[in-house]
Design a protein around this motif. Structure first.
Motif, PDB file in Angstrom:
ATOM      1  N   PRO A 259       1.188  -1.613   0.280  1.00  0.00           N
ATOM      2  CA  PRO A 259       0.083  -0.186  -0.030  1.00  0.00           C
ATOM      3  C   PRO A 259       1.157   0.912   0.123  1.00  0.00           C
ATOM      4  N   ASN A 260       0.395   1.998  -0.444  1.00  0.00           N
ATOM      5  CA  ASN A 260       0.599   3.830  -0.503  1.00  0.00           C
ATOM      6  C   ASN A 260       2.567   3.554  -0.842  1.00  0.00           C
ATOM      7  N   ALA A 261       2.879   2.447  -2.426  1.00  0.00           N
ATOM      8  CA  ALA A 261       4.335   2.292  -2.141  1.00  0.00           C
ATOM      9  C   ALA A 261       5.092   3.781  -3.126  1.00  0.00           C
ATOM     10  N   ARG A 262       5.955   4.522  -2.735  1.00  0.00           N
ATOM     11  CA  ARG A 262       6.838   5.057  -3.496  1.00  0.00           C
ATOM     12  C   ARG A 262       8.972   4.622  -4.039  1.00  0.00           C
ATOM     13  N   ILE A 263       7.740   4.578  -5.730  1.00  0.00           N
ATOM     14  CA  ILE A 263       9.491   3.968  -5.898  1.00  0.00           C
ATOM     15  C   ILE A 263       9.699   4.937  -7.228  1.00  0.00           C
ATOM     16  N   LYS A 264      11.097   5.370  -7.327  1.00  0.00           N
ATOM     17  CA  LYS A 264      11.646   6.119  -8.640  1.00  0.00           C
ATOM     18  C   LYS A 264      11.391   5.637  -9.841  1.00  0.00           C
ATOM     19  N   GLY A 265      10.740   6.602 -10.379  1.00  0.00           N
ATOM     20  CA  GLY A 265      10.618   6.814 -12.022  1.00  0.00           C
ATOM     21  C   GLY A 265      11.322   6.532 -12.964  1.00  0.00           C
ATOM     22  N   PHE A 266      11.354   5.937 -14.287  1.00  0.00           N
ATOM     23  CA  PHE A 266      12.480   4.865 -15.406  1.00  0.00           C
ATOM     24  C   PHE A 266      12.928   6.509 -16.087  1.00  0.00           C
ATOM     25  N   ILE A 267      11.693   7.080 -16.039  1.00  0.00           N
ATOM     26  CA  ILE A 267      11.650   8.145 -17.216  1.00  0.00           C
ATOM     27  C   ILE A 267      11.763   9.612 -16.758  1.00  0.00           C
ATOM     28  N   SER A 268      11.266   9.738 -15.682  1.00  0.00           N
ATOM     29  CA  SER A 268      11.047  11.463 -14.395  1.00  0.00           C
ATOM     30  C   SER A 268      12.338  10.969 -13.152  1.00  0.00           C
ATOM     31  N   GLN A 269      12.703   9.700 -13.759  1.00  0.00           N
ATOM     32  CA  GLN A 269      13.829   9.891 -12.202  1.00  0.00           C
ATOM     33  C   GLN A 269      13.561  10.607 -11.005  1.00  0.00           C
ATOM     34  N   ARG A 270      12.637  10.538 -11.040  1.00  0.00           N
ATOM     35  CA  ARG A 270      11.881  10.810  -9.502  1.00  0.00           C
ATOM     36  C   ARG A 270      11.435  10.046  -8.628  1.00  0.00           C
ATOM     37  N   LYS A 271      10.448  10.078  -7.578  1.00  0.00           N
ATOM     38  CA  LYS A 271       9.711   8.749  -6.840  1.00  0.00           C
ATOM     39  C   LYS A 271       8.646   9.125  -6.920  1.00  0.00           C
ATOM     40  N   ARG A 272       7.575   8.201  -7.002  1.00  0.00           N
ATOM     41  CA  ARG A 272       5.947   8.344  -7.787  1.00  0.00           C
ATOM     42  C   ARG A 272       5.423   7.892  -6.593  1.00  0.00           C
ATOM     43  N   GLN A 273       3.926   8.349  -6.490  1.00  0.00           N
ATOM     44  CA  GLN A 273       4.004   7.509  -5.631  1.00  0.00           C
ATOM     45  C   GLN A 273       2.087   6.630  -6.382  1.00  0.00           C
ATOM     46  N   LEU A 274       1.919   5.043  -5.399  1.00  0.00           N
ATOM     47  CA  LEU A 274       1.629   4.597  -5.399  1.00  0.00           C
ATOM     48  C   LEU A 274       0.336   4.619  -4.689  1.00  0.00           C
ATOM     49  N   ASP A 275      -1.137   4.333  -5.102  1.00  0.00           N
ATOM     50  CA  ASP A 275      -2.185   3.574  -3.739  1.00  0.00           C
ATOM     51  C   ASP A 275      -1.304   2.219  -3.415  1.00  0.00           C
ATOM     52  N   VAL A 276      -1.441   1.572  -4.821  1.00  0.00           N
ATOM     53  CA  VAL A 276      -1.200   0.055  -4.444  1.00  0.00           C
ATOM     54  C   VAL A 276      -0.130  -0.590  -5.781  1.00  0.00           C
ATOM     55  N   LEU A 277       0.629  -0.757  -5.191  1.00  0.00           N
ATOM     56  CA  LEU A 277       1.993  -1.444  -5.908  1.00  0.00           C
ATOM     57  C   LEU A 277       1.777  -3.125  -5.422  1.00  0.00           C
ATOM     58  N   VAL A 278       1.712  -4.032  -7.131  1.00  0.00           N
ATOM     59  CA  VAL A 278       1.837  -5.285  -7.397  1.00  0.00           C
ATOM     60  C   VAL A 278       3.160  -6.071  -7.662  1.00  0.00           C
ATOM     61  N   GLU A 279       3.457  -6.696  -6.667  1.00  0.00           N
ATOM     62  CA  GLU A 279       5.562  -7.296  -7.035  1.00  0.00           C
ATOM     63  C   GLU A 279       4.739  -8.467  -6.728  1.00  0.00           C
ATOM     64  N   TYR A 280       6.112  -9.228  -7.471  1.00  0.00           N
ATOM     65  CA  TYR A 280       7.009 -10.213  -7.619  1.00  0.00           C
ATOM     66  C   TYR A 280       7.658 -10.365  -6.325  1.00  0.00           C
ATOM     67  N   ARG A 281       7.034 -11.464  -4.594  1.00  0.00           N
ATOM     68  CA  ARG A 281       7.992 -11.519  -3.912  1.00  0.00           C
ATOM     69  C   ARG A 281       8.970 -11.730  -3.658  1.00  0.00           C
ATOM     70  N   PHE A 282       9.946 -12.702  -4.730  1.00  0.00           N
ATOM     71  CA  PHE A 282      10.570 -13.153  -4.438  1.00  0.00           C
ATOM     72  C   PHE A 282      12.144 -13.237  -5.371  1.00  0.00           C
ATOM     73  N   ASN A 283      11.542 -11.627  -6.210  1.00  0.00           N
ATOM     74  CA  ASN A 283      12.960 -10.539  -6.664  1.00  0.00           C
ATOM     75  C   ASN A 283      12.695 -10.458  -7.490  1.00  0.00           C
ATOM     76  N   SER A 284      13.215  -9.186  -8.700  1.00  0.00           N
ATOM     77  CA  SER A 284      12.586  -7.720  -9.215  1.00  0.00           C
ATOM     78  C   SER A 284      12.329  -8.514 -10.261  1.00  0.00           C
ATOM     79  N   ASP A 285      10.923  -8.593 -10.896  1.00  0.00           N
ATOM     80  CA  ASP A 285      10.430  -9.181 -12.111  1.00  0.00           C
ATOM     81  C   ASP A 285       9.099  -8.129 -12.332  1.00  0.00           C
TER      82      ASP A 285
END
Length: 234
Positions: free
Chosen positions: A27-53
């Protein structure tokens, strides 16, 4: 609690029910944008748990509006998806959407109406207060993990991430302790069960050369083996 914050948390709880344990819901994730190169706020982020994919990255945007979601909001959301590398996105709205917004969404964006009945059925009562002293009003959405057997004893833990400060939390079911763990640190709870270690991993590269970094919550066993318990991209 502010209404928009409650709505985001309701969407997070609903999302967590839809995905299996291979995925982590943030919930309420903040990750760096590849294009903007700044932190972007995401209401909900769903990710693979065990590695970056990035092929499994999904984002949700909770639109609690008095008016229907329109085409401009779909286009802004599509831009956010491209910036953070999401392959699929969901716009969750409380008051419907226009026909043009639905046509513009096409296949990679799904617009869903969260009905009042669904809102009534979802409870955030199982969430818990953040244990980070410097955090104000953050909540933890607990995620139960499979039990670990050590010397014949079964240890069961739940993990969670604060939706305000983002710190990992561990809930040991053997002794009942609920603990916040800092980055680049380790801990063992009072029952003398397994150790936990939270660390950063050097940037990985995806198939198009984009770099990204994650924090990993690792359970360390006495025989030197370890298990990845949870992950949060940064």
């Amino acid at each position: 609690m502010k209404k928009w914050r409650e709505y985001e948390r309701l969407v997070s709880a609903l999302t967590a029910e839809e995905y299996d344990k291979e995925y982590t819901v943030i919930p309420n994730a903040r990750i760096k944008g590849f294009i903007s190169q700044r932190k972007r706020q995401l209401d909900v982020l769903v990710e693979y748990r065990f590695n970056s994919d990035l092929n499994r990255r999904i984002i949700f945007d909770a639109k609690d509006r008095k008016r229907p979601v329109d085409i401009k909001e779909v286009e802004a959301f599509e831009g956010l998806m491209k910036d953070v590398g999401a392959r699929r996105g969901f716009l969750i709205c409380s008051n419907g959407y226009t026909k043009s917004a639905l046509r513009r969404a096409q296949e990679h964006i799904v617009i869903q109406l969260l009905s009042s009945d669904q809102i009534d059925d979802i409870s955030i009562g199982s969430w818990d207060m953040c244990r980070n002293d410097s955090c104000g009003d953050g909540l933890i959405m607990w995620d139960l993990t499979p039990g670990i057997i050590i010397d014949g004893t079964v240890y069961i833990q739940a993990t969670g991430k604060c939706d305000s400060c983002g710190k990992f939390h561990i809930w040991c079911w053997s002794c009942g302790n609920r603990i916040c763990i800092d980055y680049e640190s380790e801990l063992q709870c009072s029952c003398k069960g397994p150790w936990f270690w939270l660390t950063s991993i050097e940037p990985d590269c995806d198939e198009i050369g984009e770099q990204y970094e994650s924090h990993y919550l690792i359970l360390v066993l006495g025989n030197g083996n370890y298990h990845i318990m949870d992950r949060r991209p940064i």
